[in-house]
Design a protein around this motif. Structure first.
Motif, mmCIF file in Angstrom:
data_model
loop_
_atom_site.group_PDB
_atom_site.id
_atom_site.type_symbol
_atom_site.label_atom_id
_atom_site.label_comp_id
_atom_site.label_asym_id
_atom_site.label_seq_id
_atom_site.Cartn_x
_atom_site.Cartn_y
_atom_site.Cartn_z
ATOM 1 N N ILE A 299 0.833 -1.199 0.000
ATOM 2 C CA ILE A 299 0.000 0.000 0.000
ATOM 3 C C ILE A 299 0.867 1.247 0.000
ATOM 4 N N GLU A 300 0.268 2.361 -0.361
ATOM 5 C CA GLU A 300 0.990 3.620 -0.397
ATOM 6 C C GLU A 300 1.227 4.137 1.021
ATOM 7 N N LYS A 302 0.816 7.115 2.163
ATOM 8 C CA LYS A 302 -0.209 8.023 2.657
ATOM 9 C C LYS A 302 -1.446 7.282 3.166
ATOM 10 N N SER A 303 -1.557 5.986 2.880
ATOM 11 C CA SER A 303 -2.690 5.234 3.399
ATOM 12 C C SER A 303 -2.644 5.164 4.918
ATOM 13 N N CYS A 304 -1.437 5.118 5.463
ATOM 14 C CA CYS A 304 -1.282 5.092 6.923
ATOM 15 C C CYS A 304 -0.775 6.432 7.455
ATOM 16 N N LYS A 306 -1.113 9.844 7.358
ATOM 17 C CA LYS A 306 -2.030 10.896 6.939
ATOM 18 C C LYS A 306 -1.350 12.251 6.894
ATOM 19 N N CYS A 320 -6.463 1.891 12.218
ATOM 20 C CA CYS A 320 -6.700 2.071 10.772
ATOM 21 C C CYS A 320 -7.905 1.287 10.276
#
Length: 589
Positions: A299-300, A302-304, A306, A320
């Motif tokens: 995953i990217e 920025k998914s975690c 913020k 999350c």
């Protein structure tokens, strides 16, 4: 003289020795060739038509003394093999549309036909003689417009995309020597750089493809192109003039707008990012407090993360995945006890350790198919708890579905029909269930033969509806009925040969039963009109209705059964009058 010679030989006609040598026919060829010198040269050198033909006397083809107008050199143009001449016909020359008169003009010998291309095709020479008369150096016999010039022998060898181009693409107005050889001479309109990179196109471009470059940025400059830098266009970085405007090599010089950290992590973008993809980082997350495993690794950021301050990111799963918690907190916040990083929907929970091990199709269904309440402990374990809607029997067979069904497939059952009220034997064993059970309400199926075999009843119910009385389950055509044992009316005499329908004429329900008195069937056969009563069997026998019972007298003579007259008025003169009743004499009977 056998006849006049042709017009061309007329001046030699007065002296036979001009063409003939006495007593030597073979010497005649020498005289022919002495006059026809051109043919003699062909024969000696093996050229031309006569030089290639098999040696034979001239008179074999050219026989004279047939008159002044005779054609002793005539031949069939259509059958003539031009391959025997010095000019073999190939390509368009051999086409049936090309007539002989196109090259062989009237009034001239065939050998005088021109053999050079320019002699026939001077009008088609678009070069106007500037390239000389050797047309065959470039053109072929297949088509005048088809050329075979070897451009590699010129100052501009054709390579790459230049090879398949038509000549007129570069040679305008068929002027070949004035054609420019510099790239910019033809490709000025293709120069998307608008002369910002100069006129030497070949320094970057090749002749294989205009869009492909052979400029080696890694060797020819101090900035090697790697990753995505190698795929972008030159103008993406070189916005100004190539030789005047110098570019900076720091990442932040081009990617300041892409810095989502807003400068909080400094300008050394290369510490985390690489040239393959700006969003792809090479930071080793395994050295942090939260190693990335499974789906977390794909995953990217920025998914975690913020915000650009990465240290503020929580590490608990529920932080999350609270929206993904379908249990609504009923199972707590320790998601890792059941779920793993590889897939949120895939769990590590071992259902085999519960009171309901997952077998068959149960092992492939989703959890929420059975666990509709977030509190898993409330999930029913009996089949009927989940499959009540699937009960096509509508409760007729009870709620213990497992007595017939198993977890492998709902549609396949292991029901033992021998335990039912209707045991399957004979042909019933291979009949599909749906043949008798029109609906899954199995108990609604009737067990009487006539319920399924009404259409098979060829008796039209004249023998009743108890088919099993005669037929069996092995085959419908096989039947066995003993009328003597199973009924109160044994068949003998003429009755034995009768068809069943001769007596059983009317449709009846259930069991077929008829009265046993003779008069019930033979009322129409009673010629006595009831005068002797209804017990026909006292006189008649079953072998024939016309035959009556007899006995032997004391003397051996046949005597009819004695009848006693009673209830009659005496007749005058003796005897009896009209009887009003008869009875058997029991003794004589």
């Amino acid at each position: 003289m056998p006849g006049q010679v042709i017009e061309g030989h007329a001046k030699y006609e007065e002296d036979c020795r001009n063409c003939h040598i006495p007593f030597s026919r073979a010497a005649q060829n020498g005289l022919c060739l002495a006059c026809h010198k051109e043919t003699a040269v062909d024969v000696r050198q093996g050229t031309g038509l006569h030089g290639r033909l098999q040696q034979q006397p001239c008179r074999s083809c050219h026989t004279d003394h047939k008159g002044r107008g005779a054609r002793i050199a005539a031949f069939d143009e259509a059958a003539f093999d031009h391959g025997e001449t010095d000019f073999v016909l190939r390509g368009a020359h051999s086409s049936p549309q090309t007539a002989c008169r196109s090259c062989h003009l009237p009034g001239k010998k065939y050998r005088e036909a021109p053999s050079r291309c320019i002699d026939c095709h001077a009008k088609k020479d678009v070069h106007k003689g500037r390239l000389g008369n050797a047309c065959a150096d470039c053109h072929t016999e297949s088509a005048w417009k088809e050329t075979k010039v070897d451009h590699d022998k010129t100052r501009f060898p054709l390579r790459g995309k230049h090879a398949p181009l038509k000549c007129e693409s570069c040679h305008k107005d068929t002027r070949y020597k004035e054609t420019p050889t510099a790239c910019i001479g033809c490709h000025r309109q293709d120069d998307k750089h608008k002369a910002r990179f100069g006129d030497k196109c070949e320094s970057c471009h090749g002749d294989r493809d205009w869009k492909s470059l052979r400029f080696d940025h890694d060797v020819d400059t101090r900035y090697a192109l790697r990753g995505r830098h190698r795929a972008i266009t030159c103008e993406s970085c070189h916005a100004g003039h190539l030789y005047r405007d110098k570019l900076q090599t720091a990442c932040i010089a081009c990617h300041r707008r892409d810095d989502s950290h807003k400068g909080t992590l400094g300008d050394a973008c290369g510490n985390c990012h690489n040239e393959r993809n700006w969003k792809e980082t090479r930071i080793d997350h395994g050295k942090t407090r939260f190693p990335l495993r499974g789906r977390h690794d794909a995953i990217e950021c920025k998914s975690c993360h913020k915000s650009a301050v990465f240290k503020e990111t929580p590490t608990a799963c529920i932080a999350c995945h609270r929206k993904d918690d379908k249990h609504k907190g009923a199972l707590g916040e320790s998601c890792g006890n059941c779920h793993a990083e590889r897939d949120w929907k895939r769990t590590t929970f071992d259902h085999g350790k519960t009171r309901f091990p997952l077998l068959g199709n149960h092992s492939r269904v989703k959890c929420e198919s059975c666990h509709r309440d977030p509190d898993y402990k409330r999930t029913p374990m009996d089949c009927y708890g989940c499959h009540k809607a699937d009960d096509a029997h509508e409760g007729q067979e009870g709620t213990k579905c497992e007595s017939c069904h198993d977890a492998n497939t709902w549609k396949k059952a292991r029901f033992d029909h021998a335990r039912a009220r209707f045991t399957l034997v004979g042909a019933h064993l291979v009949v599909p269930c749906a043949k008798c059970h029109a609906t899954p309400r199995y108990k609604d199926a009737k067990s009487e033969c006539f319920a399924c075999h009404d259409r098979d009843d060829t008796h039209k119910r004249r023998l009743g509806t108890l088919c099993e009385t005669c037929h069996n389950a092995r085959t419908w055509k096989s039947w066995d009925f003993n009328h003597d044992r199973k009924t109160r009316f044994p068949l003998d005499g003429a009755h034995r040969n009768l068809d069943c329908h001769a007596c059983h004429r009317q449709p009846v329900q259930t069991k077929a039963s008829l009265p046993t008195a003779c008069i019930s069937c033979h009322l129409a056969d009673d010629v006595h009109d009831g005068g002797f009563g209804k017990q026909c069997e006292r006189c008649h026998v079953t072998s024939s209705f016309k035959r009556v019972k007899q006995r032997l007298g004391a003397g051996g003579e046949a005597a009819m059964v004695a009848l006693t007259c009673y209830g009659v008025a005496p007749r005058a003169g003796g005897g009896c009058g009209e009887p009003f009743g008869w009875s058997f004499d029991r003794r004589e009977h």
